[in-house]
Design an enzyme around this catalytic site. Sequence first.
Site, PDB file in Angstrom:
ATOM      1  N   HIS A 297      12.093  43.814  48.344  1.00 31.26           N
ATOM      2  CA  HIS A 297      11.960  44.817  49.423  1.00 31.26           C
ATOM      3  C   HIS A 297      13.269  44.993  50.199  1.00 31.26           C
ATOM      4  O   HIS A 297      13.250  45.313  51.386  1.00 31.26           O
ATOM      5  CB  HIS A 297      10.844  44.442  50.414  1.00 31.26           C
ATOM      6  CG  HIS A 297       9.566  44.034  49.758  1.00 31.26           C
ATOM      7  ND1 HIS A 297       8.562  44.930  49.449  1.00 31.26           N
ATOM      8  CD2 HIS A 297       9.137  42.821  49.317  1.00 31.26           C
ATOM      9  CE1 HIS A 297       7.562  44.274  48.861  1.00 31.26           C
ATOM     10  NE2 HIS A 297       7.888  42.993  48.762  1.00 31.26           N
TER      11      HIS A 297
ATOM     12  N   SER B 154      38.658  59.772  51.568  1.00 28.34           N
ATOM     13  CA  SER B 154      38.041  60.905  52.254  1.00 28.34           C
ATOM     14  C   SER B 154      39.144  61.867  52.659  1.00 28.34           C
ATOM     15  O   SER B 154      40.238  61.451  53.036  1.00 28.34           O
ATOM     16  CB  SER B 154      37.288  60.410  53.487  1.00 28.34           C
ATOM     17  OG  SER B 154      37.178  61.452  54.434  1.00 28.34           O
TER      18      SER B 154
ATOM     19  N   LYS C  28      38.462  55.632  54.943  1.00 27.58           N
ATOM     20  CA  LYS C  28      37.366  55.571  53.978  1.00 27.58           C
ATOM     21  C   LYS C  28      37.798  55.174  52.564  1.00 27.58           C
ATOM     22  O   LYS C  28      38.846  55.563  52.078  1.00 27.58           O
ATOM     23  CB  LYS C  28      36.651  56.930  53.876  1.00 27.58           C
ATOM     24  CG  LYS C  28      35.853  57.320  55.094  1.00 27.58           C
ATOM     25  CD  LYS C  28      34.679  56.384  55.387  1.00 27.58           C
ATOM     26  CE  LYS C  28      33.546  56.547  54.388  1.00 27.58           C
ATOM     27  NZ  LYS C  28      32.873  57.835  54.549  1.00 27.58           N
TER      28      LYS C  28
ATOM     29  N   GLU D 233      28.068  56.692  42.883  1.00 23.41           N
ATOM     30  CA  GLU D 233      27.173  57.741  43.377  1.00 23.41           C
ATOM     31  C   GLU D 233      26.961  58.834  42.334  1.00 23.41           C
ATOM     32  O   GLU D 233      25.865  59.373  42.192  1.00 23.41           O
ATOM     33  CB  GLU D 233      27.743  58.353  44.659  1.00 23.41           C
ATOM     34  CG  GLU D 233      27.703  57.403  45.831  1.00 23.41           C
ATOM     35  CD  GLU D 233      28.468  57.947  47.027  1.00 23.41           C
ATOM     36  OE1 GLU D 233      27.856  58.128  48.079  1.00 23.41           O
ATOM     37  OE2 GLU D 233      29.679  58.200  46.899  1.00 23.41           O
TER      38      GLU D 233
END
Length: 463
Positions: free
Chosen positions: A157, A278, A284, A291
Amino acid sequence: MTRKPWQGRFSGKTSNILERFSQSISFDRELFPQDIRGSIAHARMLGERGIIPKEDAAVIMDGLEKILADLEKGSQPWREDLEDVHMNIEALLGERVGEAAGRLHTGRSRNDQVALDFKLYVRETSGHVARDLLKLLEVLLKRAEEHFGILMPGYTHTQRAQPVLLSHHLMAYFEMFRRDHAEFAFLPANMEECPLGSGALAGAGFPIDRMMTARELGFSTVTRNSMDAVSDRDFAARFLFNAALCQIHLSRMAEEIVIWATSEFGFVTLPDAFSTGSSMMPQKKNPDPAELVRGKTGRTIGNLMSLLATLKGLPLTYNRDLQEDKEPLFDSAKTLLGSIEIMAGLMDSIGFNTRRLTEAAEDPLMLATDLADYLTLKGLPFRNAHEVTGKLVALCVERGCGLAALSLEEMRKHSGLIGEDIFGLLTPEASVAKRDIPGGTAPGQVRSAMEKAREWLETARRG
Ligand code: ARG
């Protein structure tokens, strides 16, 4: 508007609109190597069996070899007005060898031809996927071996559950991809059956030697029913399912990398080569490859649905709907191969922050199960042991301490069964060592799992 070779019974020409709508050359050109190999095998057999003159067969085969070489070089343009890859290659053959080219299609239809080409393509692509999965498996095993002994929290979980070895976690993905590998490396029986010779639907009307072409093309046998053979795309649906499932496994691993690379987790450091910056925020470092792998999973699932929906409700035998089988499959194959490659590169170079992982593994409440197990071994039914431990955990949460920080007296207030020996058990190392059964996370078990995986991998590589 062009007149096609089969337009003898037409007096008018096909509308440009229909030509544009129905062409498949823009995508089925991908099948040219399979199409040409199929035609060479067919021509050889026609010549051997005396169905066409041997000299013509030789001229056809030679012409096809040359066309193949040109197409591989990319020097041969495709003609959009010729509908599909089969017509294009036949036309190229005609330009090259003249009249003999017209004998190639003896005893063959584009229906068994395309079924053959597509099956050959799926067979070959499955082999490429299996081969590339072995590279990913090697990376995962290597990283697991390198980090043997490092502890981390295992989760259920997405909540810290019990300490495990990082190697055990990595080997979980090894198992997923090992299953995928089996699906791509060991083809189902139907993939061993060559559909060539099924004709348009009823079987070829010439005494062709189906076993001869089948063997030349690497099949062990021939399909048993011509009507099924020209309309069967089960092999493609199965490939798409296996591809979607493999992509889902990649996506799960990618998701974990995304989470682990956050400042909140800090379990991994993304390699420069496999992360992006970024355009606005200079600090970043983004996990874009992971992704994208996660994101591309959607299309592989969609591709499977697309083919299943195309097949649903098709009456026997060939229907032009079947032309819609190719784009989803090509797309899934390309997506999957690209994703395997990128995840292998990412996993090979990602940095594991072992201090962070080890510290997180020390979260003392993850040892609650060990205390409950201890009480159970002392004779308390597990459910009661769970209850007692739960009370002690509540006490720890209240005080913000770990179980081992409680005094023996405090613990004994809840159960007289607890003795001094409990303290030796309340460490992550002891917890992990206790899971000493096959498949468990005890170091000895994980080491032997990795050794067996290594042996398996060497054997699989030798093929
Ligand atoms: N382009 C077609 C396909 O992909 C080839 C077979 C065409 N056969 C036919 N009877 N129109 O399915």
